[in-house]
Design an enzyme around this catalytic site. Structure first.
Site, PDB file in Angstrom:
ATOM      1  CG  ASN A 174     -10.408  -4.877   3.122  1.00  0.00           C
ATOM      2  OD1 ASN A 174     -10.762  -6.003   3.430  1.00  0.00           O
ATOM      3  ND2 ASN A 174      -9.165  -4.454   3.271  1.00  0.00           N
ATOM      4  CG  ASP A 175     -12.368  -0.140  -0.873  1.00  0.00           C
ATOM      5  OD1 ASP A 175     -13.034   0.516  -0.045  1.00  0.00           O
ATOM      6  OD2 ASP A 175     -11.186   0.120  -1.140  1.00  0.00           O
ATOM      7  NE  ARG A 197     -12.182  -0.198   4.151  1.00  0.00           N
ATOM      8  CZ  ARG A 197     -11.156  -0.401   3.336  1.00  0.00           C
ATOM      9  NH1 ARG A 197     -11.325  -0.337   2.020  1.00  0.00           N
ATOM     10  NH2 ARG A 197      -9.977  -0.685   3.803  1.00  0.00           N
ATOM     11  NE  ARG A 249      -3.598   0.030  -2.795  1.00  0.00           N
ATOM     12  CZ  ARG A 249      -4.415  -0.212  -1.789  1.00  0.00           C
ATOM     13  NH1 ARG A 249      -5.402  -1.073  -1.935  1.00  0.00           N
ATOM     14  NH2 ARG A 249      -4.255   0.379  -0.627  1.00  0.00           N
ATOM     15  NE  ARG A 289      -4.067  -1.617   2.451  1.00  0.00           N
ATOM     16  CZ  ARG A 289      -4.343  -2.786   3.037  1.00  0.00           C
ATOM     17  NH1 ARG A 289      -3.427  -3.400   3.749  1.00  0.00           N
ATOM     18  NH2 ARG A 289      -5.535  -3.330   2.926  1.00  0.00           N
ATOM     19  CD  GLU A 294     -10.120  -1.275  -4.545  1.00  0.00           C
ATOM     20  OE1 GLU A 294     -10.079  -1.522  -3.337  1.00  0.00           O
ATOM     21  OE2 GLU A 294      -9.321  -0.508  -5.107  1.00  0.00           O
TER      22      GLU A 294
END
Ligand code: PEP
Ligand code: MG
Length: 572
Positions: free
Chosen positions: A453-454, A464, A330, A294, A430
């Site tokens: 998650n997304d 979330r 990413r 990330r 996502e």
């Protein structure tokens, strides 16, 4: 008596309290020996501090690791900050002795940092207090608290666990740590985890409550401690402790093994990281690669954009560390809940549906270019780096990013700089659009990585991070599971690799579904690597398929979760 705090480092520790109370030094300006002399004493004190800290850092590097050593080396940088130094000297100019100057300036900085909401800033307060205590000990000619001769089964009770304390600590004699200060991501927590000692932090007033030598049970997994436990409770916890130790031992067997299911089919368990340093933790936990770096964390906690060289250094460090294993980087996933103040992105009504990730990058191509060039160049080291585009909702976004990548390659070629010509470019799936378009996107992308998650929040239209709608946010919801299944199927049909890097990848009960659908790459937080590898190894494809058939025949999230939990229980 039971006290509660922050569960900062897993495990159970049983022992007797050793209370570390802050040393008090007495000094007064009456001992002022003249401006020059006091400045000289300060300089000598700082020189000894620097020397001593370097030695301590070397020691801690060997016992705990790079990250822990870097925390200590950071103290040298802090103390040499020209502003801090000049403030100490100014204090001396006004007739204060070196000790008072150190005390006044460090206390001022510690109070200032402690008052800030930000957790990282508050950590600095702890660091400054540690610097102050050690510098005062040096100036006063006193030995710092000796932690190298603690009795066996000591439970360390302190205001906070400081980096210098951990170096001296004889871990074989310490069973747990209990402190008043520190959060889950504080340096104390990082240090405790590095030492693999159970720790509960943030228990207000604990140094006052606990008596020296008092019996203590510290449950670092639950975040609680029991003072003066009776024999029955102690026996219960000893059993729990034994069970946890056994589980840990069993997991360590999986560290150097390839991931295989019970039929012998190969899978890969990668790590999600946020900084180059975490790559070390990933390798220690047996990561077969990095499935998600990330990069937004490189952009946070600073006041301007990181340069191409700074980014290159970070990506190159991970590439070198992973020695040819796959590393998925990413590109900047800013926006939503990840705010970077200096980018001045402006306030939005719906930031999660707004100007984030690939949308921001494609409209700031100059900034995006810097990151793409840095990744391309770092890719030349082992040829193992991949680029991953976040938050994709259309084919055009991939095409536009890839066109920019070609521009960057051309530039680098003209500049004669080494880079990876064949770097693969994948996407995070996502968003609902990426699920519905999976077949088309698979023609444009070299790989998929499912960001559950997304994906969960967007498929279910449930924020979330909002506790009020937490009951709706459910990875077992049939809509989310059908979305995941569709993405995997589309990737398989197109013959491109598909991974999962959202938290669902580490969810034990969902593993049979993923295996049944043919997911082969799981990317999880470093501490989840070994449990995930173990879980995968217990499944035969035929059993996974049977569980999947049953589960996907159910029509509610609760029904699916309940059924899969039951399956796991029956297999224990
Ligand atoms: C995800 O969305 O699942 C993901 C892995 O990315 P992040 O948690 O950083 O949004
Ligand atoms: Mg995401």
């Amino acid at each position: 008596m039971v006290v509660r705090g922050i569960a900062a480092s897993d495990g159970i520790g049983i022992g007797k309290a050793v209370c570390i109370r802050e040393e008090t030094y007495t000094f007064s300006d009456a001992q002022f020996a003249g401006k020059e002399k006091e400045k000289e004493r300060l300089e000598e004190g700082i020189a000894s501090f620097t020397e001593e800290t370097k030695k301590l850092a070397e020691k801690i590097r060997k016992s705990s690791g790079e990250k822990e050593a870097d925390i200590l080396l950071g103290h040298i940088t802090m103390l040499h900050d020209p502003f801090m130094l000049s403030q100490m000297q100014e204090n001396i100019e006004t007739g204060r002795c070196a000790e008072n100057a150190v005390d006044a300036v460090c206390t001022m900085y510690a109070d200032m940092f402690a008052a800030v909401e930000d957790e990282l800033m508050r950590q600095r307060a702890a660091d400054v207090r540690d610097i102050k205590a050690r510098l005062l000990a040096i100036l006063s000619g006193k030995a710092p608290i000796d932690l190298s001769r603690l009795p066996k089964d000591s439970v360390l009770v302190a205001k906070e666990l400081t980096p210098s304390m951990t170096v001296e600590l004889q871990t074989e004699n310490v069973s747990a740590i209990l402190t008043e200060q520190g959060g889950k991501t504080s340096h104390s927590a990082i240090l405790a985890r590095g030492l693999e000692l159970p720790a509960v932090l943030g228990v207000a007033g604990i140094t006052e409550t606990v008596k020296e030598g008092e019996g203590l049970i510290v449950d670092g997994t639950e975040g609680m401690a029991i003072l003066s436990p009776d024999t029955k409770t102690t026996a219960q916890y000893r059993k729990k402790q034994e069970k946890a130790r056994e589980e840990k031992k069993q997991l360590s067997v999986y560290r150097d093994r390839p991931t295989k299911d019970a039929d012998g089919q190969r899978y890969e368990v990668f790590a999600n990281i946020g900084s180059p340093k975490e790559a070390e933790q990933a390798v220690q936990n047996g990561a077969e690669g990095i499935g998600l770096f990330r990069t937004e964390f490189l952009f946070m906690d600073r006041s301007s954009l990181p340069s191409e060289e700074e980014q290159y250094d970070a990506y190159a460090e991970v590439a070198r560390y992973m020695k040819g294993k796959k590393v998925v980087i990413r590109t900047l996933d800013v926006g939503g809940d990840k705010e970077i103040p200096y980018l001045s992105m402006g306030k939005e009504e719906n930031p999660f549906l707004g100007y984030r990730a690939i949308r921001y990058c494609l409209s700031h191509k100059e900034q995006f270019r810097v990151q793409l060039r840095a990744i391309l160049r770092a890719g030349a080291i082992h040829g193992n780096l991949c680029i991953m585009l976040p938050f994709i909702t259309s084919v055009e976004e991939i095409r536009e990013a890839k066109a920019l990548l070609e521009v960057c390659k051309k530039e680098l070629r003209n500049e004669g700089k080494a880079f990876d010509e064949k770097i693969s470019v994948g996407i995070m799936t996502e968003t609902p659009a990426s699920v519905l378009l999976a077949e088309l996107l698979a023609k444009e992308a070299d790989f998929f990585s499912i960001g559950t998650n997304d994906l969960t929040q967007y498929i279910l239209a449930a924020d979330r991070g909002n506790p009020k709608v937490e009951y709706l946010y459910d990875e077992c919801h049939p809509a989310v599971l059908r979305g995941i299944q569709k993405v995997i199927e589309a990737a398989k049909k197109a013959g491109i690799p598909v991974a999962m890097c959202g938290a669902a990848a580490a969810e034990a009960k969902l593993i049979p579904l993923f295996l049944a659908w043919g997911l082969e790459e799981f990317s999880v937080t470093p501490s989840d690597i070994l449990p995930t590898r173990k879980r995968i190894s217990s499944w035969r494809k035929s059993d996974a398929k049977a569980a999947e058939k049953e589960a996907m025949g159910l029509s509610t999230g609760a029904g699916i979760a309940g059924y899969l939990t039951g399956v796991l229980k029956n297999r224990e």
